[in-house]
Design a protein around this motif. Sequence first.
Motif, PDB file in Angstrom:
ATOM      1  N   ASP A 229       0.215  10.365  -7.983  1.00  0.00           N
ATOM      2  CA  ASP A 229      -0.103   8.926  -7.971  1.00  0.00           C
ATOM      3  C   ASP A 229      -1.312   8.645  -8.852  1.00  0.00           C
ATOM      4  OD1 ASP A 229       1.910   8.393  -6.219  1.00  0.00           O
ATOM      5  OD2 ASP A 229       0.640   8.254  -4.437  1.00  0.00           O
ATOM      6  N   ALA A 230      -2.285   9.556  -8.815  1.00  0.00           N
ATOM      7  CA  ALA A 230      -3.545   9.341  -9.527  1.00  0.00           C
ATOM      8  C   ALA A 230      -3.350   9.249 -11.042  1.00  0.00           C
ATOM      9  CB  ALA A 230      -4.528  10.461  -9.200  1.00  0.00           C
ATOM     10  N   ALA A 232      -1.318   7.319 -12.557  1.00  0.00           N
ATOM     11  CA  ALA A 232      -0.787   6.006 -12.939  1.00  0.00           C
ATOM     12  C   ALA A 232      -1.529   5.415 -14.141  1.00  0.00           C
ATOM     13  CB  ALA A 232      -0.855   5.046 -11.751  1.00  0.00           C
ATOM     14  N   PHE A 233      -2.861   5.546 -14.151  1.00  0.00           N
ATOM     15  CA  PHE A 233      -3.634   4.967 -15.250  1.00  0.00           C
ATOM     16  C   PHE A 233      -4.115   6.035 -16.228  1.00  0.00           C
ATOM     17  CE2 PHE A 233      -3.688   1.630 -12.131  1.00  0.00           C
ATOM     18  CZ  PHE A 233      -3.529   0.491 -12.910  1.00  0.00           C
ATOM     19  N   ALA A 236      -7.668  10.407 -17.708  1.00  0.00           N
ATOM     20  CA  ALA A 236      -9.085  10.227 -17.372  1.00  0.00           C
ATOM     21  C   ALA A 236      -9.201   9.605 -15.985  1.00  0.00           C
ATOM     22  CB  ALA A 236      -9.771   9.350 -18.413  1.00  0.00           C
ATOM     23  N   ALA A 237      -8.341   8.626 -15.696  1.00  0.00           N
ATOM     24  CA  ALA A 237      -8.368   7.983 -14.381  1.00  0.00           C
ATOM     25  C   ALA A 237      -8.037   9.004 -13.293  1.00  0.00           C
ATOM     26  CB  ALA A 237      -7.378   6.826 -14.349  1.00  0.00           C
TER      27      ALA A 237
END
Lengths: 345, 267
Positions: A229-230, A232-233, A236-237
């Motif tokens: 999920d992390a 998604a952006f 780096a996000a």
Amino acid sequence: MTRTLGGLGALALGLALLAAAMAVSLGVGSVRVGVPEVLEVVARRMHLGVWDVSLLDDQIVWQLRMPRVLGAAAVGAALALCGAVLQSLTRNDLADPYLLGISGGAAVGAVTVIVLGVSFAGLVGSAAVAAAGFVGALAALAAVLVLAAGRSGTLPPTRTILAGVAVGQVCAAYTSFLVIVSGDDQAARRVLSWTLGSVAGLRWESAVFLAVVALVATVGILGVADQLDAFAFGEAAARSLGVDVTRLRWTLLVGTALVTACLVAHAGLIGFVGLVVPHIVRLVTGPGHRLLLPMCAVVGAIVLVAADTIARSVVDGQEVPIGVVTGVVGAPFFAWLLRRGRNHA
Amino acid sequence: MREGVRLEVRGATWRAAGRDIVADIDLVCEPGTVTGLLGPNGSGKTTLINLLAGQARPASGGVWVGARDLHGLPSRERARLVGLVEQQASTTLDLTVREVVELGRIPHRRGRLSVLDQSPEDTAVVDDALRFADVLELADRSWQTLSGGERQRTQLARAVAQRPAVLLLDEPTNHLDLGHQLDFLTRVRGLGLTTVAALHDLELAAAYCDRVAVLDAGRLVAAGPVHEVLTSALIADVYGVEATVEPHPLHDRPHVRWNGPRQEVGA
């Protein structure tokens, strides 16, 4: 909370549909067996009460068809799961389980054994083909990783995909060359049918092995669902949300490749399931991986069980390669998704 | 909200392709203060933010949050200490605003095998963050339909939901109009976290930061309270711009008025 219940409900519905699809599939073929008889055979074999079933039904349903139906479910589940993971990990909608040169490498191994085996010994066992396919897939994976890995051990997704394409091309050139040079029609035919995939020849041992692989993969990958999920952006996000990006990427790329190598070794190349199913499921579940991943496994299993049922019933007295079925159904669906996406954007 | 902690950079250097991108940076940010990171394009602002966020590891020197060496921490623990809002976040996924903000809970989650969504505590923290960034009424909207200002507020809410002690912002107001710039930075100040924000706009830096740190060609050339550091001499030196710095007519913060490119003597 409602979302949680909705998610669990969808998952339960999916599992019920899978059970139904498997029951129907067990009855379909050159000899038809009714769903009640199928259920009786399965219940007896699972020691759920005492049932009076005919020996013929038992032979057909449990010995002949169950391995291929179970195998199809396992292969479909694992393909869809691996596809979903790779799409998220590389942030590439076109990623599929054969991304890292797996298909090409497995083909090199399998085709080598088929062609040499056919010309020298007349026939080779499917176990030899499976083993050679597995070894070929691992060799290709190793080549891709060596090409793609950076000096500090990073694995940039774009370079990894390009390395997969490069290795795949070399493998394809080799297999084409080998098939043409052998000049053996029987070998060429067998190579073609291997390339299009099949679960027809699966025996109980292979089916159980594949089911274990699919189950282990599902449970293992669910453990890192929220780390996916992390992403998604972007990378780096993900890192700022506490994901060890390099380690996760290595683990999942190598893990999904090993799983895919096991599948390819036993069932050949079955296209489109790993590519399309995650896209379909995402439409329903949204992008959260804790629901997306188990749903992909369930829907992938349903799709491949259905495709296998069609493959052995659509033409009388002959099997259509399962890869042809998934391609014919999958490609238009993919085109539809594409157009839908364009209207959306 | 969580209390800010002291952030300290000691002799941090980062190299790429054999060249120092930032070198020997020493910087202290006291708990709960807002530090503006200034400097022209290519001076190393983003690189320094990345070092502070643990995105990159310094070749030498280090970053301390409270008593802890940031780069010695496991990634999950680091993410519970430091939050980052990037210049412009983008995704192709169809996430709702609430789902974006929930990402901030990832480093806090325990039962990782669970198919279940959020714990009640997570939900409360996410609601708080949505309210704080004024995106609660957008919670069910798709990220893809948001304006630039709404997106940036959503990312701020995500960082707030992470419950960090240190908040890092990499040119967070670049794509916002004036009203949204002021609104965004007012909210950031209201958090009371130890904050470092890379900024282009000197006027904004002067209005919203307690202290500024100025980078030029990878070196820290000045750091201190805004009215001590932000002088016309420094602006001429670092940016090559003639500017007048005077007290703002309405408040005690400095006001920067640029006059034009610096006239080179003898050029």
